[in-house]
Write an enzyme that holds these catalytic residues in place. Structure first.
Site, short mmCIF file in Angstrom:
data_model
loop_
_atom_site.label_atom_id
_atom_site.label_comp_id
_atom_site.label_asym_id
_atom_site.label_seq_id
_atom_site.Cartn_x
_atom_site.Cartn_y
_atom_site.Cartn_z
N ARG A 13 2.18 4.29 11.51
CA ARG A 13 2.24 4.93 10.20
C ARG A 13 2.71 3.91 9.16
NH1 ARG A 13 5.38 10.58 10.62
NH2 ARG A 13 4.41 10.82 8.58
N ASP B 87 0.83 -1.21 0.00
CA ASP B 87 0.00 0.00 0.00
C ASP B 87 0.86 1.26 0.00
OD1 ASP B 87 -2.32 -1.54 0.04
OD2 ASP B 87 -2.34 -1.63 2.23
#
Length: 326
Positions: A299, A262
């Site tokens: 993150r 991603d």
């Protein structure tokens, strides 16, 4: 309207935790879980937001898990359009085991969507005004959805001038290609590419040039304008009309690369939206995937790491003519 829109049909509330050891048959004590909104397109939207892009995430959401998911995504500052569903959003679990260094990824099925619910998601993307420059359809489809759902959305988006990027798995990817969807770019990983193109597995694992030959067939067959296959520690291979390249990543030590794929898509789409060429976008993708390996919090990657690693990506331009004829 946002310049980039992501569509995530099977979002998940991702739980991440650590444990010292697994003891089968006994309780495994874990550290307090960290919760983040996830799923393919959601992760891509988060990465794009961190890179400063004008992005909007479209996704179905329902139930108590969906409420928590919506709140966490809003806290991250990601603009979103949520389509209500009756079912409860799924949760996934990632567990790092310290004594072995293993990371277990437990992925659960999502809710079954009614026809009106998944149609509303497709309509939400197709009816955006003005049409976004890029539409990123990423992630798996919920159970019992038509496998060619992405093809219909891609067709409607492309008719309005959007470039469509698709990152999904086996049956949905094959169905979308079989339907002749107008795609700008597809990004399968190595396993998905093997399955799609019937490449050998096991001891006869194909090398980067073998993937490039197979990807070139996809380009010539009109499956997409560009194909990128991510190869884990070997980086990625890129094929488009007249361009075939193997991008080797910098050597990075870190955690298991959860979210590396991603991260790759986020950085690639970011560069494309800024007017960058395809090769430069793929280089950024490889750098972002490497940056994801370095990241130890929730993150996906740190933009500063991406910028620092970009120059360390090695590009080998490949000639596939000999392999085509062999």
């Amino acid at each position: 309207m946002a310049a980039i829109v992501t569509l995530t049909m099977n979002p998940a509330l991702d739980l991440t935790s650590d444990t010292e050891a697994l003891d089968p048959g006994h309780k495994t004590r874990c550290e307090p879980p960290r919760r983040t909104p996830g799923g393919g397109g959601i992760n891509v939207a988060r990465g794009l937001k961190d890179l400063g892009d004008d992005v909007r995430a479209v996704y179905p959401s329902g139930g108590p898990t969906g409420e928590a998911f919506n709140r966490l995504l809003a806290e991250l500052g990601v603009p979103a359009e949520r389509l209500p569903i009756a079912g409860d959003l799924r949760q996934n679990l990632s567990l790092r085991v310290h004594d072995t260094g293993e990371v277990l990824h437990l992925v659960f099925p999502g809710p079954t969507l009614q026809q009106r619910e998944w149609q509303a998601c497709g309509d939400a993307v197709a009816n955006l005004d003005p049409a976004p420059e890029l539409v990123v359809m990423s992630g798996s489809l919920p159970r019992d959805m038509p496998l060619d759902f992405y093809a219909g959305v891609a067709r409607r988006a492309a008719e309005r001038g959007s470039r469509v990027v698709l990152d999904t798995n086996g049956p949905a990817l094959r169905a979308t290609l079989d339907a002749g969807a107008p795609l700008y770019l597809i990004k399968p990983n190595r396993n998905e590419c093997r399955e799609l193109l019937d490449l050998p597995d096991g001891d006869g694992e194909p090398g980067p040039d073998d993937y490039l030959v197979a990807m070139d067939r996809l380009i010539r067959d009109g499956a997409a304008e560009a194909v990128v296959v991510t190869l884990g520690a070997q980086g990625a291979v890129l094929a488009s009309d007249g361009l075939h390249a193997h991008l080797r990543p910098p050597a990075i030590e870190g955690r298991a690369p959860v979210g590396a794929g991603d991260s790759f898509v986020s950085a690639l789409v970011h560069r494309l939206a800024a007017g960058g060429e395809l090769l430069a976008a793929a280089i950024d993708g490889v750098a972002a995937a490497a940056a994801a390996v370095k990241t130890r919090d929730t993150r996906l990657f740190r933009p500063d790491d991406l910028a620092a690693l970009r120059a360390e990506v090695e590009v080998r331009h490949a000639s596939i003519d000999e392999r085509k004829n062999s």
